[in-house]
Design a protein around this motif. Structure first.
Motif, PDB file in Angstrom:
ATOM      1  N   THR A 154       0.395  15.091   5.353  1.00 31.53           N
ATOM      2  CA  THR A 154      -0.469  14.190   4.584  1.00 31.53           C
ATOM      3  C   THR A 154      -0.296  14.430   3.097  1.00 31.53           C
ATOM      4  OG1 THR A 154      -2.066  14.190   6.391  1.00 31.53           O
ATOM      5  CG2 THR A 154      -2.833  13.419   4.264  1.00 31.53           C
ATOM      6  N   LEU A 155      -0.255  15.689   2.689  1.00 36.82           N
ATOM      7  CA  LEU A 155      -0.069  16.022   1.284  1.00 36.82           C
ATOM      8  C   LEU A 155       1.298  15.570   0.790  1.00 36.82           C
ATOM      9  CD1 LEU A 155      -1.370  17.402  -1.149  1.00 36.82           C
ATOM     10  CD2 LEU A 155      -0.331  19.533  -0.388  1.00 36.82           C
ATOM     11  N   ARG A 156       2.320  15.785   1.593  1.00 38.31           N
ATOM     12  CA  ARG A 156       3.676  15.352   1.233  1.00 38.31           C
ATOM     13  C   ARG A 156       3.716  13.831   1.079  1.00 38.31           C
ATOM     14  NH1 ARG A 156       6.332  17.521   5.239  1.00 38.31           N
ATOM     15  NH2 ARG A 156       6.526  19.493   4.158  1.00 38.31           N
ATOM     16  N   GLY A 157       3.061  13.113   1.981  1.00 38.41           N
ATOM     17  CA  GLY A 157       3.018  11.656   1.892  1.00 38.41           C
ATOM     18  C   GLY A 157       2.293  11.185   0.643  1.00 38.41           C
ATOM     19  N   ALA A 158       1.211  11.880   0.293  1.00 33.72           N
ATOM     20  CA  ALA A 158       0.470  11.516  -0.918  1.00 33.72           C
ATOM     21  C   ALA A 158       1.318  11.741  -2.163  1.00 33.72           C
ATOM     22  CB  ALA A 158      -0.819  12.330  -0.999  1.00 33.72           C
ATOM     23  N   ARG A 206       0.853  -1.184   0.000  1.00 37.52           N
ATOM     24  CA  ARG A 206       0.000   0.000   0.000  1.00 37.52           C
ATOM     25  C   ARG A 206       0.886   1.230   0.000  1.00 37.52           C
ATOM     26  NH1 ARG A 206      -5.173  -0.565   3.571  1.00 37.52           N
ATOM     27  NH2 ARG A 206      -5.690   1.045   2.109  1.00 37.52           N
ATOM     28  N   SER A 207       0.440   2.234  -0.726  1.00 35.38           N
ATOM     29  CA  SER A 207       1.254   3.445  -0.840  1.00 35.38           C
ATOM     30  C   SER A 207       1.228   4.228   0.467  1.00 35.38           C
ATOM     31  CB  SER A 207       0.733   4.317  -1.983  1.00 35.38           C
ATOM     32  OG  SER A 207      -0.500   4.875  -1.624  1.00 35.38           O
ATOM     33  N   ASP A 208       2.244   5.059   0.630  1.00 27.77           N
ATOM     34  CA  ASP A 208       2.324   5.902   1.815  1.00 27.77           C
ATOM     35  C   ASP A 208       1.141   6.854   1.887  1.00 27.77           C
ATOM     36  OD1 ASP A 208       4.688   4.719   2.529  1.00 27.77           O
ATOM     37  OD2 ASP A 208       5.933   6.270   1.611  1.00 27.77           O
ATOM     38  N   ALA A 209       0.638   7.240   0.736  1.00 31.98           N
ATOM     39  CA  ALA A 209      -0.473   8.190   0.703  1.00 31.98           C
ATOM     40  C   ALA A 209      -1.708   7.602   1.357  1.00 31.98           C
ATOM     41  CB  ALA A 209      -0.783   8.575  -0.735  1.00 31.98           C
ATOM     42  N   ILE A 210      -2.029   6.377   1.035  1.00 36.35           N
ATOM     43  CA  ILE A 210      -3.225   5.760   1.599  1.00 36.35           C
ATOM     44  C   ILE A 210      -3.023   5.499   3.085  1.00 36.35           C
ATOM     45  CG2 ILE A 210      -4.692   3.714   1.523  1.00 36.35           C
ATOM     46  CD1 ILE A 210      -4.145   3.635  -1.503  1.00 36.35           C
ATOM     47  N   ALA A 214       6.483   7.370  -5.921  1.00 42.09           N
ATOM     48  CA  ALA A 214       6.929   5.974  -5.801  1.00 42.09           C
ATOM     49  C   ALA A 214       6.199   5.087  -6.802  1.00 42.09           C
ATOM     50  CB  ALA A 214       6.697   5.475  -4.374  1.00 42.09           C
ATOM     51  N   ALA A 215       4.909   5.323  -7.010  1.00 38.87           N
ATOM     52  CA  ALA A 215       4.144   4.524  -7.982  1.00 38.87           C
ATOM     53  C   ALA A 215       4.672   4.762  -9.394  1.00 38.87           C
ATOM     54  CB  ALA A 215       2.660   4.876  -7.901  1.00 38.87           C
ATOM     55  N   GLN A 216       5.029   6.004  -9.716  1.00 39.33           N
ATOM     56  CA  GLN A 216       5.569   6.298 -11.038  1.00 39.33           C
ATOM     57  C   GLN A 216       6.953   5.686 -11.223  1.00 39.33           C
ATOM     58  OE1 GLN A 216       5.198  10.577 -11.231  1.00 39.33           O
ATOM     59  NE2 GLN A 216       3.228  10.436 -12.293  1.00 39.33           N
TER      60      GLN A 216
END
Length: 126
Positions: free
Chosen positions: A59-63, A31-35, A69-71
């Motif tokens: 939260t915005l920085r993590g998203a 799971r991504s850091d954003a979620i 990271a996904a890219q």
């Protein structure tokens, strides 16, 4: 405009459900850091005044880091597929590409909403 917002929200929900299914089956996709950051920001009803959650900027920085990271993962899988590495099949490359695309679109939509909110506040009469 509401149709595009609804579309983005449905894509985000589909992305989250894909992540949940992937982690439940084989644990292949983390799971991504954003979620995870957004889940940590949700508070119980009795803890509305508690300051234990992350700030908006965190939260915005993590998203944004999660989208990055996904890219990066998508790019690495694409390169591995092009080089013919055995672990990178076309299905994994396409799924990673779509996941990074949905995450990026959602981030752009959030940015657009923030810019619009800022412009609305700046245009308010005094």
């Amino acid at each position: 405009m509401t149709d595009s917002i609804t579309s983005v929200l449905s894509q985000i929900r589909a992305y989250q459900s894909q992540l949940g299914q992937a982690t439940g089956i084989g644990g292949d996709v983390a799971r991504s850091d954003a979620i995870q950051g957004l889940q940590g920001a949700i508070q119980a009803p009795g803890q509305a005044g508690a300051a234990s959650g992350p700030s908006f900027s965190e939260t915005l920085r993590g998203a944004i880091n999660g989208v990055s990271a996904a890219q990066e993962k998508s790019g690495a899988l694409q390169r591995a597929f092009e080089l013919g590495e055995p672990g990178a099949d076309l299905a994994r490359v396409m799924v990673a590409s779509q996941q990074s695309q949905v995450a990026f679109r959602a981030t752009v939509e959030v940015r657009n909403r923030l810019v619009q909110a800022y412009q609305d506040v700046m245009n308010m009469p005094l």
